[in-house]
Design a protein around this motif. Sequence first.
Motif, PDB file in Angstrom:
ATOM      1  N   GLU A  15      23.073  36.182  42.478  1.00  0.00           N
ATOM      2  CA  GLU A  15      24.388  35.713  42.917  1.00  0.00           C
ATOM      3  C   GLU A  15      25.388  36.054  41.819  1.00  0.00           C
ATOM      4  O   GLU A  15      25.649  35.258  40.906  1.00  0.00           O
ATOM      5  N   GLU A  49      28.439  36.205  41.448  1.00  0.00           N
ATOM      6  CA  GLU A  49      29.608  35.362  41.156  1.00  0.00           C
ATOM      7  C   GLU A  49      29.279  34.286  40.121  1.00  0.00           C
ATOM      8  O   GLU A  49      30.180  33.739  39.465  1.00  0.00           O
ATOM      9  N   HIS A  50      27.996  33.994  39.939  1.00  0.00           N
ATOM     10  CA  HIS A  50      27.589  33.012  38.931  1.00  0.00           C
ATOM     11  C   HIS A  50      27.284  33.663  37.575  1.00  0.00           C
ATOM     12  O   HIS A  50      26.970  32.955  36.608  1.00  0.00           O
ATOM     13  N   PRO A 103      29.463  36.138  35.807  1.00  0.00           N
ATOM     14  CA  PRO A 103      30.669  36.986  35.775  1.00  0.00           C
ATOM     15  C   PRO A 103      30.715  37.979  34.627  1.00  0.00           C
ATOM     16  O   PRO A 103      31.462  38.950  34.687  1.00  0.00           O
ATOM     17  N   ALA A 144      30.636  29.085  40.080  1.00  0.00           N
ATOM     18  CA  ALA A 144      31.679  29.878  40.732  1.00  0.00           C
ATOM     19  C   ALA A 144      32.862  28.989  41.039  1.00  0.00           C
ATOM     20  O   ALA A 144      32.746  27.764  41.186  1.00  0.00           O
TER      21      ALA A 144
END
Length: 454
Positions: free
Chosen positions: A379, A381-382, A384, A445
């Motif tokens: 994931e 978005e976690h 960055p 996020a």
Amino acid sequence: MDPYVIQMNSNSNLPSVLDVHVNLGGRSSVPGKMKGRKARWSVKPSDMSNKTFNPIRAIVDSMKVKPNPNKTMIALSIGDPTVFGNLPTDPEVTQAMKDALDSGKYNGYAPSIGYLSSREDIASYYHRPEAPLEAKDVILTSGCSQAIELCLAVLANPGQNILVPRPGFSLYRTLAESMGIEVKLYNLLPEKSWEIDLKQLESLIDEKTACLIVNNPSNPCGSVYSKSHLQKILAVAARQCVPILADEIYGDMVFSGSKFEPLATLSSNVPILSCGGLAKRWLVPGWRLGWILIHDRRDIFGNEIRDGLVKLSQRILGPCTIVQGALKSILHRTPQDFYHNTLSFLKSNVDLCYDALAAIPGLRPVRPSGAMYLMVGIEMEHFPEFENDVEFTERLVAEQSVHCLPATCFEYPNFFRVVITVPTVMMLEACSRIQEFCELHYHCAEGSQEECDK
């Protein structure tokens, strides 16, 4: 002067070697007298070599990071079950090779498609009432990779296209593009245990489509398709009149609760070239023995495809004769306990790895049902600070000395592949390090703080 005239010097003082020049089309072949060619060195690689590209090598070789010197390297990237020594082949397999070597019968050339007796052994072993086989339906090859290469070469011309899974084994693209064959990628769906998006698959087919590649069980996904899903795939192929190349190198390497269905047993209408080999099920990838099984009960391939495969096999004159000599014993003397124990170990490692990674925030493993691999979604978005899966796996090497292949290698970004053949202690340690790495780099996020606080 007539073309194709042989001229001999009429000088009575003949040299010690007869000076013979062949005149082709009226042009002298005397060295130094060739028209339109200036003698100079200009040696360049062929178009085929320039078009040959291995995504795994390109990505892995470009990773410049060094592992953490304070942690022993754990490679979860290598699809070779023999690397760590914890999965040896069965003693009966080794003894069969020793016996073949000691017999002295297998030191010469065999027919390029393999010994008749060896092809009979394979035909007998893989014969099913729904998909009968004879020796004439078997081509022995130098590993499953060559089997795939011959199938592509016999089915597709430059300018045609083939349908390849995404994510999928990178060799399909490497071989096809080196031959000038276009690759069209059809999608596998992680939320459906990597089943094929059949509608999207069918939308890719056009008049230039030469074949559909179906890899079951899958590398890199470890998925095993149900009978009903395979029947739906066959229905698309039948409707569109597209032959299938079935990559079944992991056939029968499925975990309890799943069943491997050889694709050819489910259809008599679709012509299928099924590729397999000794490499994975018998744990001897370096022995380089593979095969093509020709399933063509409607005579759609006819003699032309069979003859084409024979001609193509003559380019390298067939696989190792000693392994062919051992084949009968390998197939019939390997005890069932060997297969069972191998699969039990792999299933145990899968369960351990899946459970550990599923508990780590930011990772989404997809549980496999067979083969030797597990795919893990990131994931992003976690995380960055990482742009993509390649950067994620690079930093994992640099900080934790754990090497997983970024799934960009398989045309599927923001996943990574784990090989599950490593010793259990090593797998536990690798999962612990991956957890430490993710906990260090995980960020909530935007808008999901409430979930992170739980």
